[in-house]
Enzyme design. Sequence first.
Site, short mmCIF file in Angstrom:
data_model
loop_
_atom_site.label_atom_id
_atom_site.label_comp_id
_atom_site.label_asym_id
_atom_site.label_seq_id
_atom_site.Cartn_x
_atom_site.Cartn_y
_atom_site.Cartn_z
N GLY A 1 0.79 -1.23 0.00
CA GLY A 1 0.00 0.00 0.00
C GLY A 1 0.82 1.27 0.00
O GLY A 1 0.50 2.22 0.70
N TYR B 1 0.45 6.70 5.02
CA TYR B 1 1.01 5.98 6.16
C TYR B 1 2.05 4.95 5.74
O TYR B 1 3.03 4.73 6.45
CB TYR B 1 -0.11 5.32 6.98
CG TYR B 1 -0.76 6.28 7.93
CD1 TYR B 1 -0.02 6.88 8.95
CD2 TYR B 1 -2.11 6.60 7.83
CE1 TYR B 1 -0.60 7.78 9.82
CE2 TYR B 1 -2.71 7.50 8.71
CZ TYR B 1 -1.95 8.07 9.71
OH TYR B 1 -2.52 8.96 10.58
N ASP C 1 -2.30 -6.24 -6.60
CA ASP C 1 -3.71 -5.90 -6.40
C ASP C 1 -4.27 -6.88 -5.40
O ASP C 1 -4.50 -8.06 -5.70
CB ASP C 1 -4.52 -5.92 -7.70
CG ASP C 1 -5.86 -5.21 -7.47
OD1 ASP C 1 -6.43 -5.39 -6.38
OD2 ASP C 1 -6.31 -4.46 -8.35
N ALA C 2 -4.48 -6.38 -4.19
CA ALA C 2 -4.84 -7.22 -3.05
C ALA C 2 -6.29 -7.66 -3.03
O ALA C 2 -6.72 -8.29 -2.08
CB ALA C 2 -4.46 -6.51 -1.75
N LEU D 1 -3.35 -0.42 3.20
CA LEU D 1 -4.19 -0.18 2.02
C LEU D 1 -5.65 -0.33 2.35
O LEU D 1 -6.04 -1.07 3.25
CB LEU D 1 -3.77 -1.13 0.89
CG LEU D 1 -3.96 -2.62 1.07
CD1 LEU D 1 -5.28 -3.09 0.46
CD2 LEU D 1 -2.80 -3.35 0.42
N TYR E 1 -9.28 2.64 11.65
CA TYR E 1 -9.77 3.99 11.87
C TYR E 1 -10.93 3.95 12.86
O TYR E 1 -11.73 3.00 12.85
CB TYR E 1 -10.20 4.61 10.53
CG TYR E 1 -10.62 6.05 10.61
CD1 TYR E 1 -9.79 6.99 11.23
CD2 TYR E 1 -11.84 6.48 10.09
CE1 TYR E 1 -10.18 8.32 11.32
CE2 TYR E 1 -12.23 7.80 10.18
CZ TYR E 1 -11.40 8.72 10.80
OH TYR E 1 -11.78 10.02 10.90
N TYR F 1 -17.54 8.78 6.37
CA TYR F 1 -16.72 7.57 6.19
C TYR F 1 -17.68 6.42 5.85
O TYR F 1 -17.93 5.53 6.65
CB TYR F 1 -15.95 7.28 7.48
CG TYR F 1 -14.74 6.38 7.30
CD1 TYR F 1 -13.58 6.86 6.71
CD2 TYR F 1 -14.76 5.06 7.74
CE1 TYR F 1 -12.47 6.05 6.56
CE2 TYR F 1 -13.65 4.24 7.59
CZ TYR F 1 -12.51 4.75 7.00
OH TYR F 1 -11.40 3.94 6.87
N LYS G 1 -13.50 -1.57 8.56
CA LYS G 1 -12.53 -1.37 9.65
C LYS G 1 -12.94 -2.20 10.88
O LYS G 1 -12.07 -2.70 11.60
CB LYS G 1 -12.40 0.11 10.01
CG LYS G 1 -11.72 0.94 8.92
CD LYS G 1 -10.35 0.38 8.51
CE LYS G 1 -9.56 1.33 7.64
NZ LYS G 1 -8.35 0.71 7.07
N SER H 1 -3.55 12.02 3.37
CA SER H 1 -3.05 11.15 2.31
C SER H 1 -3.92 11.31 1.08
O SER H 1 -4.96 11.96 1.11
CB SER H 1 -3.10 9.69 2.77
OG SER H 1 -4.46 9.33 2.97
P1 NAD Z 1 -2.82 6.04 0.84
O1 NAD Z 1 -3.57 6.51 -0.34
O2 NAD Z 1 -1.41 6.52 1.02
O3 NAD Z 1 -2.76 4.46 0.94
C1 NAD Z 1 -3.74 3.60 0.47
C2 NAD Z 1 -3.06 2.74 -0.58
O4 NAD Z 1 -3.89 1.63 -0.90
C3 NAD Z 1 -2.80 3.48 -1.88
O5 NAD Z 1 -1.41 3.44 -2.17
C4 NAD Z 1 -3.58 2.68 -2.92
O6 NAD Z 1 -2.91 2.63 -4.14
C5 NAD Z 1 -3.62 1.32 -2.24
N1 NAD Z 1 -4.65 0.39 -2.73
C6 NAD Z 1 -5.96 0.63 -2.92
N2 NAD Z 1 -6.57 -0.48 -3.37
C7 NAD Z 1 -5.61 -1.45 -3.46
C8 NAD Z 1 -5.61 -2.80 -3.88
N3 NAD Z 1 -6.72 -3.39 -4.30
N4 NAD Z 1 -4.43 -3.49 -3.85
C9 NAD Z 1 -3.30 -2.89 -3.44
N5 NAD Z 1 -3.24 -1.61 -3.02
C10 NAD Z 1 -4.39 -0.90 -3.04
O7 NAD Z 1 -3.71 6.44 2.09
P2 NAD Z 1 -3.54 6.22 3.67
O8 NAD Z 1 -4.58 7.12 4.26
O9 NAD Z 1 -2.15 6.35 4.12
O10 NAD Z 1 -4.04 4.72 3.87
C11 NAD Z 1 -3.26 3.70 4.43
C12 NAD Z 1 -4.07 2.98 5.51
O11 NAD Z 1 -4.27 3.88 6.61
C13 NAD Z 1 -5.46 2.54 5.04
O12 NAD Z 1 -5.78 1.29 5.62
C14 NAD Z 1 -6.34 3.63 5.65
O13 NAD Z 1 -7.67 3.20 5.83
C15 NAD Z 1 -5.62 3.83 6.97
N6 NAD Z 1 -5.98 5.04 7.72
C16 NAD Z 1 -5.85 6.28 7.15
C17 NAD Z 1 -6.21 7.41 7.87
C18 NAD Z 1 -6.06 8.78 7.26
O14 NAD Z 1 -6.60 9.75 7.81
N7 NAD Z 1 -5.35 8.94 6.18
C19 NAD Z 1 -6.70 7.29 9.19
C20 NAD Z 1 -6.80 6.01 9.74
C21 NAD Z 1 -6.45 4.90 9.00
#
Ligand code: NAD
Length: 229
Positions: A8, A15, A72-73, A120, A171, A181, A189, A221
């Site tokens: 991811g 993150y 692709d997960a 991801l 989250y 959300y 989640k 992000s």
């Molecule tokens: P991000 O966009 O940096 O990361 C999400 C990544 O998932 C992206 O790189 C995207 O390309 C990838 N992705 C989507 N579908 C996919 C698939 N099918 N196969 C492989 N990769 C795939 O955003 P982020 O916010 O850093 O998210 C990372 C994690 O943190 C996620 O689980 C998100 O829910 C969690 N999170 C984010 C926040 C926030 O505020 N940003 C808060 C709490 C939790």
Amino acid sequence: GKRAFIAGVADDNGYGWAIAKALAAAGAEILVGTWVPALNIFETSLRRGKFDESRKLPNGSLMDIVKVYPLDAVYDTPDDVPEDVKTNKRYAGSSNWTVKEVAEAVTKDFGSIDILVHSLANGPEVTKPLLETSRRGYLAAISASSYSFVSLLQHFLPIMNPGGASISLTYIASERTIPGYGGGMSSAKAALESDTKVLAFEAGRKGQVRVNTISAGPLGSRAAKAIGF
Ligand code: NAD
């Protein structure tokens, strides 16, 4: 040293990137899994030095991403991939990006890992309230955001060294109502958090591997901006 696979990472804003840097600063070897549609731009940006400033570690050196694997997960094996995805230009340009194939490629290239990071999520209907979410959108959110972790751990556990650790990001919307959300992401989640406990029990016994999830605060992000957070 430890070897980490971080699923991811597709830019330097999320993150996954931050976790990769923290692990690199602690001396770990970094492998990443990048979503297939985002692969080209990520690799090009890396190569052209666009991330060099944000690759800087506290000791002044640059984080080295040893290998980028297309991933692709939502697909576990090639048999799971629908025809329209297979022939899609962005997917046809890469190969071996289902979870099983990525685990096999990492096994072939490196033999083992110590740390598995799941960073991801995807919810095609995230901007819709749950009350307006389709079955398809809800199941897609669970598939990309929850089962993707089960699948990654399932396929990577056999090559994880005993004492290793896996982690995902969750989250607070799993526990409390957070308007905006939507699309089943709050459900996804909640599933991820419950699965963390069950998988910790199972993977702990099976492979002496820890399973945890961090409930992260809001970060601007790409994924978060897409839903106006
Ligand atoms: P991000 O966009 O940096 O990361 C999400 C990544 O998932 C992206 O790189 C995207 O390309 C990838 N992705 C989507 N579908 C996919 C698939 N099918 N196969 C492989 N990769 C795939 O955003 P982020 O916010 O850093 O998210 C990372 C994690 O943190 C996620 O689980 C998100 O829910 C969690 N999170 C984010 C926040 C926030 O505020 N940003 C808060 C709490 C939790």
